[in-house]
Design a protein around this motif. Sequence first.
Motif, PDB file in Angstrom:
ATOM      1  N   ALA A 229      -0.776   4.137   6.787  1.00  0.00           N
ATOM      2  CA  ALA A 229      -1.291   3.089   7.681  1.00  0.00           C
ATOM      3  C   ALA A 229      -1.206   1.720   7.027  1.00  0.00           C
ATOM      4  CB  ALA A 229      -2.734   3.409   8.083  1.00  0.00           C
ATOM      5  N   GLY A 230      -1.593   1.637   5.765  1.00  0.00           N
ATOM      6  CA  GLY A 230      -1.554   0.361   5.063  1.00  0.00           C
ATOM      7  C   GLY A 230      -0.141  -0.159   4.885  1.00  0.00           C
ATOM      8  N   TYR A 231       0.780   0.748   4.577  1.00  0.00           N
ATOM      9  CA  TYR A 231       2.184   0.370   4.396  1.00  0.00           C
ATOM     10  C   TYR A 231       2.735  -0.271   5.669  1.00  0.00           C
ATOM     11  CZ  TYR A 231       7.241   0.933   3.796  1.00  0.00           C
ATOM     12  OH  TYR A 231       8.596   0.718   3.731  1.00  0.00           O
ATOM     13  N   TRP A 232       2.501   0.372   6.799  1.00  0.00           N
ATOM     14  CA  TRP A 232       3.070  -0.145   8.041  1.00  0.00           C
ATOM     15  C   TRP A 232       2.381  -1.415   8.518  1.00  0.00           C
ATOM     16  CZ3 TRP A 232       7.732   0.713   9.034  1.00  0.00           C
ATOM     17  CH2 TRP A 232       8.325   1.930   8.707  1.00  0.00           C
ATOM     18  N   LYS A 233       1.112  -1.596   8.163  1.00  0.00           N
ATOM     19  CA  LYS A 233       0.448  -2.849   8.522  1.00  0.00           C
ATOM     20  C   LYS A 233       1.076  -4.018   7.757  1.00  0.00           C
ATOM     21  CE  LYS A 233      -2.306  -3.305  10.983  1.00  0.00           C
ATOM     22  NZ  LYS A 233      -2.250  -3.760  12.408  1.00  0.00           N
ATOM     23  N   VAL A 234       1.360  -3.813   6.473  1.00  0.00           N
ATOM     24  CA  VAL A 234       2.038  -4.854   5.707  1.00  0.00           C
ATOM     25  C   VAL A 234       3.435  -5.108   6.265  1.00  0.00           C
ATOM     26  CG1 VAL A 234       3.036  -5.427   3.449  1.00  0.00           C
ATOM     27  CG2 VAL A 234       0.708  -4.527   3.593  1.00  0.00           C
TER      28      VAL A 234
ATOM     29  N   PRO B 125       0.819  -1.212   0.000  1.00  0.00           N
ATOM     30  CA  PRO B 125       0.000   0.000   0.000  1.00  0.00           C
ATOM     31  C   PRO B 125       0.857   1.268   0.000  1.00  0.00           C
ATOM     32  CG  PRO B 125      -0.779  -1.560   1.657  1.00  0.00           C
ATOM     33  CD  PRO B 125       0.529  -2.077   1.164  1.00  0.00           C
ATOM     34  N   SER B 126       0.320   2.313  -0.625  1.00  0.00           N
ATOM     35  CA  SER B 126       1.013   3.592  -0.657  1.00  0.00           C
ATOM     36  C   SER B 126       0.636   4.475   0.528  1.00  0.00           C
ATOM     37  CB  SER B 126       0.701   4.337  -1.965  1.00  0.00           C
ATOM     38  OG  SER B 126      -0.706   4.520  -2.112  1.00  0.00           O
ATOM     39  N   ASP B 127      -0.523   4.220   1.157  1.00  0.00           N
ATOM     40  CA  ASP B 127      -0.909   5.027   2.312  1.00  0.00           C
ATOM     41  C   ASP B 127      -0.121   4.584   3.538  1.00  0.00           C
ATOM     42  OD1 ASP B 127      -3.048   3.291   4.211  1.00  0.00           O
ATOM     43  OD2 ASP B 127      -2.851   2.596   2.154  1.00  0.00           O
TER      44      ASP B 127
END
Length: 209
Positions: free
Chosen positions: A87-92, A83-85
């Motif tokens: 929150a999504g980036y750090w969840k991955v 993910p580029s956002d």
Amino acid sequence: MIDFYSWTTPNGRKVSIMLEECGLPYETHAINIMQDEQFAPEFLEISPNNKIPAIVDRETGTTLMESGAILLYLAKKTGKFLPSDEAGYWKVMEWLMWQMGGFGPMLGQAHHFVHFNPDKAPYATERYKKEARRLYGVLDRQLADNDYVAGDYSIADMAIWPWASRFEWQDVDLNDFPSVKRWYLDVAARPAVQRGYQVPKDMGPIPMP
């Protein structure tokens, strides 16, 4: 074109699945770790730790070892499955690091003490069987409310799934972890996963619970 150096292991399959999912052209170079080909001097130049997988990107000249680093590189290169956002980036990233630091290493020990050397070191056998089930429980709770590990299908799933595909070596019954089983079957049904599983050679059908 990507030169891909690998063998039929969970760490290798992470990258072959990603290459297939991204549709990147690649050439596979089989490194038979059962015959110690990973210790050849020419492979050492590509992978200083003598481990598969490794890649050479002919377009950029980039050489990389370590499966997690390779997944991140390919995701950045293609703009896919990360993910580029914020929150999504750090969840991955969270779940990718969980795999790299726990799910992979601990299940790898289970392979040694449960599958290859069963009951010859009772303390180790019990320790890694127990830890395997604990880790599957963590994954099952995460997947109870998520279709994929970190929301949408991502490199986190590609990193975790190949280790789960050796559930039999870990003496784990996926029926005991219904959310993991549902996710496992969903990922296994993806054509790119089916192709990537057979790199660098066909090892038979994907194991099914």
